[in-house]
Motif scaffolding. Structure first.
Motif, short mmCIF file in Angstrom:
data_model
loop_
_atom_site.label_atom_id
_atom_site.label_comp_id
_atom_site.label_asym_id
_atom_site.label_seq_id
_atom_site.Cartn_x
_atom_site.Cartn_y
_atom_site.Cartn_z
N ASN A 339 0.78 -1.24 0.00
CA ASN A 339 0.00 0.00 0.00
C ASN A 339 0.82 1.30 0.00
N PHE A 341 3.52 3.46 -2.51
CA PHE A 341 4.14 3.53 -3.83
C PHE A 341 5.67 3.40 -3.70
N ALA A 342 6.26 2.64 -4.62
CA ALA A 342 7.69 2.30 -4.52
C ALA A 342 8.59 3.53 -4.34
N GLN A 343 8.31 4.58 -5.09
CA GLN A 343 9.20 5.73 -5.03
C GLN A 343 9.13 6.43 -3.67
N ASP A 344 7.96 6.37 -3.05
CA ASP A 344 7.83 6.97 -1.72
C ASP A 344 8.66 6.19 -0.69
N ALA A 347 12.28 6.99 -1.22
CA ALA A 347 12.62 8.30 -0.67
C ALA A 347 12.84 8.20 0.84
N ASN A 350 16.11 6.46 1.46
CA ASN A 350 17.19 7.43 1.21
C ASN A 350 17.41 8.29 2.45
N SER A 358 14.10 2.52 -7.04
CA SER A 358 12.69 2.26 -7.33
C SER A 358 12.45 2.52 -8.80
N LEU A 401 3.25 5.37 5.56
CA LEU A 401 3.01 6.36 4.52
C LEU A 401 3.39 7.76 5.01
N GLU A 402 3.05 8.07 6.27
CA GLU A 402 3.36 9.39 6.84
C GLU A 402 4.87 9.62 6.86
N ILE A 405 6.14 10.38 3.34
CA ILE A 405 5.87 11.76 2.92
C ILE A 405 6.83 12.70 3.64
N GLY A 406 7.01 12.46 4.93
CA GLY A 406 7.92 13.29 5.71
C GLY A 406 9.33 13.31 5.13
N ALA A 407 9.72 12.21 4.49
CA ALA A 407 11.08 12.13 3.95
C ALA A 407 11.30 13.10 2.80
N SER A 408 10.21 13.61 2.21
CA SER A 408 10.35 14.51 1.06
C SER A 408 10.11 15.96 1.44
N LEU A 409 9.95 16.23 2.73
CA LEU A 409 9.65 17.61 3.13
C LEU A 409 10.89 18.31 3.67
N GLU B 4 5.84 21.54 9.29
CA GLU B 4 5.97 20.23 8.66
C GLU B 4 4.76 19.32 8.86
N ARG B 8 2.58 17.64 5.85
CA ARG B 8 2.37 16.20 5.79
C ARG B 8 0.87 15.88 5.69
N TYR B 15 -3.22 12.86 -1.41
CA TYR B 15 -2.82 11.57 -1.95
C TYR B 15 -3.94 10.55 -1.76
N ILE B 40 8.98 6.21 -13.73
CA ILE B 40 8.12 5.67 -12.68
C ILE B 40 6.72 6.29 -12.69
N THR B 115 9.76 23.06 0.56
CA THR B 115 11.15 22.60 0.72
C THR B 115 11.49 21.46 -0.25
N GLN B 119 15.05 18.22 -2.13
CA GLN B 119 15.02 16.78 -2.40
C GLN B 119 15.16 16.56 -3.90
N ASN B 121 15.72 14.18 -5.78
CA ASN B 121 15.08 13.04 -6.43
C ASN B 121 13.56 13.17 -6.49
N ARG B 122 12.99 14.20 -5.86
CA ARG B 122 11.53 14.34 -5.87
C ARG B 122 11.04 15.54 -6.68
#
Lengths: 409, 145
Positions: A339, A341-344, A347, A350, A358, A401-402, A405-409, B4, B8, B15, B40, B115, B119, B121-122
């Motif tokens: 549930n 997504f691979a890229q999330d 991330a 990472n 991914s 999932l949270e 998402i946090g990893a990209s902020l 943050e 989120r 999403y 992707i 921000t 990142q 890659n995003r």
């Protein structure tokens, strides 16, 4: 006895990872290089810089010798009969394209069949799409089992008199399954077909004996097996290389030519190597081969299998993860966190200091087989440890999932 | 900068409940399939523009949290706007992603990506749907001239 900690000391990138608090699980994309390979590339530029096969001076003779010795080292590594069967290219893709162009486009004709699988990397199927377009030959696929595994019976069923080329990866870049190449070549040869093997994901991990496996062509890259990027190998049986056309014409590949357009090409492998090659890369690749032979490919293969088995075993503990290649034996683990997504997930990994990949991994037609359009691929090599796998497992246990998402902020 | 936890929450919301999701079978819509830039994400965005106004925007596809939520958020921001205003909002969004001075006010929930530029890659994820909208708006504008 294989001592992974001793091996790790040979790789400066392992120290860099420590400083960056990272672990690297993407060797199927490219491998790290041992210090001896890095030193060799440096040495060429500081002490040996001359073109090969051209100059009338000692420096050029010496480096030409070393370049040709790299060919001999590679022939020995693969147990090829002759050093003339080793063609240096600029990568596995380039080698695969060379076979498709130089052999496929020259000898295939309308109605002939190219037999492949749905698990091929783009580099081993797109060139054959082109061959099909140009010659009118048809591409057929060997049916894979529902889980992507390969069954020799399906191959026997798919073979027929019309098949002139069988092209497949020894180890798939997504599923990591090892193909029974020896059985495949035996059957294909009974029908008079040639077998082209994409060895990009196999030669770094498995002891590869081209004579025993009776491959007609084998293509692979240096950079995935401890050597520099920009170098690849096409191994081909000499009589096949001799009939083939080069992909490029130019300096170094011809013996003589005249104003009327007559060209006398050199013999293999030289007719395929027009232009100045990646000399420092080939010299570095030679060192990488020597390094692997010193470790012993038997040991590398055994350690790789052990590490991979441990990896798979630990992945089974995770309820929130689906593994797509549970029967793989080497290097690659392809999975998704349920549930998410691979890229999330990638991330998040990472952010947690884990490098993996991914995507759909350049084998886009495999989608129909595994039913997942996007996956995460983690891959291990001879310098990875069980502790690194443990860290990935613990990280995956806590993924949400949270957090992703946090990893990209 | 947006807090943050709020970012989120916004991203998760868009999403899990993407706005304007689902394509229309209507030839009066323009359409962009965005799949070539990344291996992707695979998103199709459709847009109906009439009399200089964005009447409707919708999208669908296989995509990660960042691309789904950024496409969803931008669709809500430009739907009902004039083409000029929609382009202005998108320009401000690009300025934010490019770390230039930008007007945070017009971006509303899209500030959740303030921000994203850190990142590497995003960034592609955060701009894939927006790029489709930008292209269609500009195509409409060029057609009018």
């Amino acid at each position: 006895m294989y001592d992974v900690l001793k091996v790790r000391n040979d790789f400066p990138m392992i120290q860099t990872l420590k400083e960056r608090h990272m672990i690297y699980l993407d060797s199927a994309a490219t491998s790290f290089k041992p210090q001896c390979v890095i030193d060799k590339v440096n040495e060429y530029y500081t002490k040996e810089n001359a073109n090969i096969h051209r100059g009338d001076y000692d420096l050029s003779f010496e480096v030409s010798d070393e370049y040709e010795n790299a060919r001999k080292t590679c022939a020995k590594f693969l147990n090829a009969k002759k050093w003339e069967e080793i063609v240096f290219t600029n990568g596995a893709s380039s080698a695969l394209n060379l076979v498709a162009y130089g052999y496929g486009q020259k000898f295939l004709k309308e109605g002939d069949v190219i037999l492949s699988t749905e698990a091929e990397h783009a580099s081993n199927i797109l060139p054959w799409f082109k061959v099909s377009e140009v010659t009118g030959a048809k591409i057929e696929y060997i049916a894979l089992n529902h889980d992507g595994t390969f069954d020799i019976e399906s191959f026997k069923k798919a073979m027929h008199e019309g098949v002139k080329v069988v092209t497949l990866a020894h180890v798939s870049n997504v599923l990591g399954y090892i193909m029974p190449i020896k059985e495949i070549t035996k059957i294909a040869h009974e029908y008079g077909a040639v077998v082209v093997v994409d060895g990009a994901q196999s030669v770094p991990h498995l002891k590869t004996d081209v004579c025993d496996l009776d491959m007609d062509f084998l293509c692979f890259s240096s950079h995935k097996m401890l050597g520099p990027s920009g170098v690849g190998v096409l191994y081909g049986k000499y009589e096949l290389l001799d009939q083939m056309d080069p992909f490029m014409l130019g300096g170094g590949s011809n013996a003589r030519f005249d104003i009327c357009g007559n060209i006398l090409l050199k013999n293999p492998p030289f007719k395929f190597e027009a232009g100045t090659p990646c000399v420092e890369g080939v010299l570095g690749f030679k060192r990488a081969l020597e390094y692997l032979m010193d470790l012993g490919m038997d040991n590398v293969q055994k350690y790789g299998h052990e590490l991979h088995a441990y990896f798979m075993e630990r992945m089974k503990e995770l309820d929130n993860v689906e593994v797509y290649n549970p029967h793989a034996q080497t290097s690659i683990v392809t999975f998704n966190v349920k549930n998410i997504f691979a890229q999330d997930v990638a991330a998040y990994l990472n952010k947690m200091g884990i490098a993996c990949r991914s995507g759909n991994h350049c084998a886009k037609i495999l989608l129909n087989v595994i039913g997942a359009s996007e996956t995460i691929r983690a891959s291990v090599y001879l310098y990875n440890t069980k502790e690194e796998i443990d860290y990935l497992i613990e990280t995956l246990k806590g993924v949400t999932l949270e957090k992703c998402i946090g990893a990209s902020l | 900068m947006m807090e943050e936890s709020l970012k989120r929450a916004i991203i998760l919301d868009h999403y899990q409940h993407p706005r304007n999701k689902g394509l229309k079978d209507d030839p009066s819509y323009m359409s962009r399939h965005m799949a070539a830039d990344s291996c992707i994400d695979d998103i199709t965005v459709m847009m109906k523009i009439e009399d200089g106004e964005v009447k409707d925007v919708c999208f669908d596809g296989q995509a990660c949290t960042i691309s789904t939520s950024s496409t969803s958020i931008m669709s809500t921001l430009i739907k009902g706007q004039s083409v000029e205003k929609a382009l202005m909002i998108i320009d401000e969004y690009y300025k934010m992603i490019d770390e230039e001075h930008y007007d945070a006010e017009v971006l509303e929930e899209a500030n959740a990506f303030d921000t994203l530029s850190k990142q590497a890659n995003r960034i592609n994820c955060g701009t894939i749907g927006v790029k489709a909208m930008n292209e269609m708006l500009r195509e409409y504008q060029n057609g009018q001239q």
